[in-house]
Enzyme design. Structure first.
Site, PDB file in Angstrom:
ATOM      1  N   SER A  88       0.852  -1.191   0.000  1.00 16.22           N
ATOM      2  CA  SER A  88       0.000   0.000   0.000  1.00 16.22           C
ATOM      3  C   SER A  88       0.888   1.241   0.000  1.00 16.22           C
ATOM      4  CB  SER A  88      -0.886   0.012   1.253  1.00 16.22           C
ATOM      5  OG  SER A  88      -1.502   1.270   1.448  1.00 16.22           O
ATOM      6  N   TYR A 137      -1.873  -0.994  10.506  1.00 14.76           N
ATOM      7  CA  TYR A 137      -2.001  -1.463   9.129  1.00 14.76           C
ATOM      8  C   TYR A 137      -0.850  -0.923   8.285  1.00 14.76           C
ATOM      9  CZ  TYR A 137      -3.914  -1.595   4.346  1.00 14.76           C
ATOM     10  OH  TYR A 137      -4.096  -1.770   2.992  1.00 14.76           O
ATOM     11  N   LYS A 186       2.189  -2.964   6.250  1.00 15.12           N
ATOM     12  CA  LYS A 186       2.438  -2.808   4.820  1.00 15.12           C
ATOM     13  C   LYS A 186       3.888  -2.388   4.553  1.00 15.12           C
ATOM     14  CE  LYS A 186      -1.553  -3.967   3.107  1.00 15.12           C
ATOM     15  NZ  LYS A 186      -1.665  -5.140   2.201  1.00 15.12           N
TER      16      LYS A 186
END
Length: 257
Positions: free
Chosen positions: A148, A161, A165
């Site tokens: 991401s 998160y 990533k």
């Protein structure tokens, strides 16, 4: 996907795409199948798998669907058993990700932290490890992780998160170094803000949408097909000399870093 795409770069190859019944994963599965691959799609819910398989089969594509929670060993084994039945694995796309808490990284509960890293990172590692017996037999072994833009530009609220990533970038490098001598390429794609259900955490308010648009050079959000084409390149012969790299497909968001 554009109707004008009639490329057959992946004829005869077998691909697994995790979390592939909607959004980016579904677009990747469709694109690989449209280029001739036999694609195994999966997600955690039987209904979603059935709907995705039916849709792609109506388009004349060769797909198989399985229920799979990537953090469960028995489910991962089913994926590789399915690819073995299709002739062996050539392409692994690790796309599954979760974000159960929308909070700053140090406000993340231990339970949520463990879930994020079990699915977003540990499962990617285990899928790669468990795919090797089949990938080593392939002439075209390919692994692609889906990271991401938040790996580079951390977002305040989905903090853990973003950390997971970023860790995928390191996993890409380390895995590519180990598997390069075995003629298996390992790469990563880092999408920007893409129009999916997952991205509504950022785009479901006017201010959030304006912020996302202000960070791109193209003045629009990405679409799942903007990512599927990049992945198709990496797993084809055209991407055969690319390994250990992360391709950022963000509409120019990195220019604001």
């Amino acid at each position: 996907m554009s109707d004008s795409i009639k490329i057959n770069r992946l004829n005869g190859r077998v691909a697994i795409v995790t979390a592939s019944t909607e959004g980016i994963g579904f677009a990747i599965a469709r694109r690989l199948a449209s280029e001739g691959a036999k694609v195994i799609i999966s997600s955690r819910k039987e209904e979603h798998v059935s709907n995705a398989v039916n849709k792609l089969e109506r388009e004349g594509l060769h797909v198989t669907g399985l229920v799979c929670h990537v953090a469960k060993s028995e489910d991962r084994k089913k994926l590789f058993a399915a690819s073995e039945r299709l002739g062996g694995l050539d392409i692994l796309i690790s796309n599954a990700a979760v974000n159960p808490e929308v909070v700053g990284v140090l406000n993340t509960s231990e339970k949520a932290w463990d879930k994020i890293f079990d699915v977003n990172l540990k499962a990617a590692f285990l899928l790669s490890k468990e795919s090797l017996p089949q990938l080593r037999k392939s002439k075209y072994g390919r692994i692609v992780f889906v990271s991401s833009i938040s790996a580079y530009q951390h977002f305040l609220l989905p903090g853990a998160y973003s950390v997971s990533k970023t860790a995928l970038l390191g996993l890409t490098k380390a895995t590519a170094m180990q598997l390069g001598p075995q003629n298996i390429t390992v790469n990563c794609v880092a999408p920007g803000t893409i129009e999916t259900r997952f991205s509504t955490i950022l785009t479901n308010t006017k201010s959030g949408m304006e912020w996302c648009l202000s960070k791109t050079l193209l003045g629009r959000l990405g679409k799942p097909d903007d990512i599927s084409g990049v992945v198709a390149f990496l797993v084809s012969d055209d991407g055969g000399f690319v390994s250990g790299e992360t391709i950022v497909a963000s509409g120019g968001m990195t220019c604001h870093l």
